[in-house]
Design a protein around this motif. Structure first.
Motif, mmCIF file in Angstrom:
data_model
loop_
_atom_site.group_PDB
_atom_site.id
_atom_site.type_symbol
_atom_site.label_atom_id
_atom_site.label_comp_id
_atom_site.label_asym_id
_atom_site.label_seq_id
_atom_site.Cartn_x
_atom_site.Cartn_y
_atom_site.Cartn_z
ATOM 1 N N TYR A 434 35.627 -89.398 59.770
ATOM 2 C CA TYR A 434 35.962 -90.356 58.706
ATOM 3 C C TYR A 434 36.185 -89.638 57.381
ATOM 4 O O TYR A 434 37.123 -89.957 56.648
ATOM 5 C CB TYR A 434 34.842 -91.391 58.575
ATOM 6 N N GLN A 439 40.655 -93.184 59.426
ATOM 7 C CA GLN A 439 40.073 -94.518 59.246
ATOM 8 C C GLN A 439 39.585 -95.122 60.559
ATOM 9 O O GLN A 439 38.702 -95.974 60.572
ATOM 10 C CB GLN A 439 41.112 -95.456 58.608
ATOM 11 N N LEU A 442 35.895 -95.292 61.307
ATOM 12 C CA LEU A 442 35.065 -96.365 60.755
ATOM 13 C C LEU A 442 34.881 -97.488 61.781
ATOM 14 O O LEU A 442 33.786 -98.041 61.915
ATOM 15 C CB LEU A 442 35.687 -96.911 59.467
ATOM 16 N N LYS A 443 35.957 -97.787 62.518
ATOM 17 C CA LYS A 443 35.849 -98.832 63.543
ATOM 18 C C LYS A 443 34.842 -98.420 64.618
ATOM 19 O O LYS A 443 34.086 -99.247 65.136
ATOM 20 C CB LYS A 443 37.208 -99.092 64.170
ATOM 21 N N ILE A 446 31.402 -99.032 63.209
ATOM 22 C CA ILE A 446 31.096 -100.472 63.198
ATOM 23 C C ILE A 446 30.728 -100.930 64.608
ATOM 24 O O ILE A 446 29.772 -101.684 64.814
ATOM 25 C CB ILE A 446 32.296 -101.288 62.657
ATOM 26 N N PRO A 459 29.385 -108.562 61.031
ATOM 27 C CA PRO A 459 30.291 -107.416 60.985
ATOM 28 C C PRO A 459 30.838 -107.129 59.593
ATOM 29 O O PRO A 459 31.096 -105.977 59.257
ATOM 30 C CB PRO A 459 31.409 -107.810 61.958
ATOM 31 N N VAL A 460 30.993 -108.165 58.782
ATOM 32 C CA VAL A 460 31.500 -107.959 57.420
ATOM 33 C C VAL A 460 30.473 -107.181 56.598
ATOM 34 O O VAL A 460 30.814 -106.221 55.876
ATOM 35 C CB VAL A 460 31.830 -109.314 56.759
ATOM 36 N N GLU A 463 30.211 -103.517 57.818
ATOM 37 C CA GLU A 463 31.307 -102.659 57.315
ATOM 38 C C GLU A 463 31.072 -102.290 55.841
ATOM 39 O O GLU A 463 31.249 -101.135 55.446
ATOM 40 C CB GLU A 463 32.648 -103.378 57.459
ATOM 41 N N LEU A 466 28.316 -99.697 55.635
ATOM 42 C CA LEU A 466 28.793 -98.402 56.101
ATOM 43 C C LEU A 466 29.638 -97.697 55.043
ATOM 44 O O LEU A 466 29.487 -96.515 54.781
ATOM 45 C CB LEU A 466 29.604 -98.572 57.401
ATOM 46 N N ARG A 467 30.544 -98.449 54.450
ATOM 47 C CA ARG A 467 31.418 -97.855 53.427
ATOM 48 C C ARG A 467 30.587 -97.327 52.260
ATOM 49 O O ARG A 467 30.844 -96.255 51.715
ATOM 50 C CB ARG A 467 32.431 -98.877 52.935
#
Length: 471
Positions: A434, A439, A442-443, A446, A459-460, A463, A466-467
């Protein structure tokens, strides 16, 4: 596409009406009975038998006319259309000629260049003919069960210029008729079938060319294939100096080609005359308005309502409004749903595929509750799919299922942050990927976090956490 010639298309659509008995007698109209078990002296055309008009046929035809913006005749008449065919025992068909029940209507279709209005010349009532059954070894048999089944024939203006426009018109007509409840429009059973009238002319020309008629098409795909082949055939014929002959043709599914059947008759060849056994049909304004009051909202009106009132996308609104049963189901659920747009999405993307060809097994109110739970972030989308499968089998309310299976979404940020930290510690390769700009990594992170939360994490929020941690 050919840019030298344009095609001119008009459709004649025959629709069997969903009455319990036939148009001129009390024989049943059910599909699939043993041959020649649903006929009597009247529909078998025996000498001396007298027809008596089924009032429900007139009412259903008027409903079709009102739903397609037609003018309803205060006085119409039934005529004898004379021709010989083995499955027409009387050697004439009782139809309507110069005084049809409905005239001058239209339907609006969606095309690539925007909405287009296709005119409807007339809608008239008539009786269906019997059916020939061909056996290669034993010959041809005649089944008279279909004789006298009530039909309406919907004749369009020659306003369509492509196979796709013809498909859009036929789909719209089927949708409108289904919404009225007067026919089941099952093309595979022959209760809706289509004749295509097609001619060509040079682009810019205003006069109509000689037309051919392609008979008895009973699927959208067959109609499109037949139109495309016949257009190409006529263009090639004109280019090579051949004349187009006015004729009736049939479409062969296997070869994808049309073949000549017989010369096409003109109206005077049928020797129409008023049927002496049937009086004229007289309708008063009160009768017509009473029938208008029984019509449900049109698919177009429903589509506009769903976009304006419920915030649905145009595509979702059109999909639901096109099916009267589906529209009633959605409207029932939307009454108790705070988020009808999410309900519509669940209905189209999950509930319908889950049901297949069967009726939807989930109560409209339960689907509405599930949509509101999803909107409130009490569950996530994967849980919603699982719960939908559960309630379609046992009928339990969504909240009980979520309680029983322990599927409430994890929204606590401290709990989610612990999960995120553990994933980052264990997935150093994805973290490095990452940070190198990939990108897709990242998935993967998640996905691992969702798996660690047994699919219950928000999940929102995962994410976002994580960011933030990856910074």
């Amino acid at each position: 596409m050919n840019t030298e010639y344009e095609m001119i298309i008009g459709l004649e659509v025959h629709i069997e009406l969903k009455t319990e008995t036939k148009i001129f007698c009390s024989c049943p109209t059910g599909f699939g009975a043993e041959p020649n078990t649903q006929c009597c002296p009247v529909c078998a055309g025996l000498p001396g038998a007298l027809p008596v008009l089924n009032k429900k046929v007139v009412e259903y035809a008027v409903k079709a006319g009102l739903a397609t913006h037609c003018q309803i005749a205060r006085l119409s008449r039934q005529d004898r259309k004379n021709y010989f065919y083995p499955d027409l025992p009387k050697a004439y068909q009782i139809s309507q000629y110069d005084l049809p029940l409905c005239e001058h209507g239209y339907l609006t279709i969606e095309t690539a260049s925007g909405p287009k209005q296709v005119g409807i010349t007339r809608i008239h009532i008539e009786e269906d003919a019997g059916k020939l059954v061909h056996d290669e070894q034993k010959g041809t048999f005649i089944d008279l069960n279909r004789c006298g089944v009530p039909l309406i024939e919907v004749v369009s203006e020659p306003d369509m210029r492509s196979a796709e426009e013809a498909r859009a018109y036929l789909q719209k007509l089927r949708t409108v008729i289904l919404s009225t409840g007067i026919s089941d429009c099952r093309m595979n059973e022959g209760s809706l079938r289509c004749d295509v009238n097609l001619s060509i002319r040079p682009v810019g020309e205003t006069r109509l060319g000689t037309r051919t008629e392609i008979k008895n098409l009973n699927s959208f795909q067959s109609m499109v294939r037949a139109i495309e082949y016949e257009f190409a055939r006529q263009v090639e014929a004109v280019r090579t100096g051949q004349s187009i002959v006015q004729e009736t043709r049939r479409f062969d599914q296997a070869s994808g080609k049309t073949y000549s059947m017989r010369g096409k008759e003109e109206a005077n060849d049928y020797r129409y005359f008023p049927d002496p056994d049937l009086p004229p049909i007289a309708l008063g304004s009160e009768e017509i308005e009473a029938l208008r009051a029984t019509l449900p909202a049109s698919p177009d009106a429903r589509e506009r309502q769903y976009v304006k009132e419920y915030g649905l996308s145009a595509a979702d609104a059109r999909r639901i409004a096109a099916d009267a049963g589906l529209a009633e189901y959605f409207e029932q659920g939307a009454k108790s749903c705070a988020h009808p747009r999410i309900m519509a999405n669940l209905l189209i993307s999950e509930a319908l595929p889950l049901s297949g060809t069967e009726p939807i097994r989930v109560k409209a109110g339960d689907l509405a509750q599930l949509a509101d739970m999803l909107a409130a972030e009490e569950i996530n989308s994967s849980t919603a799919k699982r719960v939908l499968r559960e309630i379609s089998q046992d009928g339990q309310p969504p909240r009980q299922v979520v309680d029983r299976l322990g599927l409430w979404q994890i929204n606590d940020e401290r709990a989610l942050d612990d999960i995120v930290r553990q994933v980052l510690e264990e997935s150093t390769a994805l973290v490095e990927s990452y940070r190198r700009g990939k990108q897709a990594a990242l998935k993967g992170l998640i996905g691992q976090a969702m798996a660690r939360s047994n699919g219950l994490g928000n999940p929102v929020k995962i994410e976002a956490l994580l960011r933030e941690a990856l910074k």
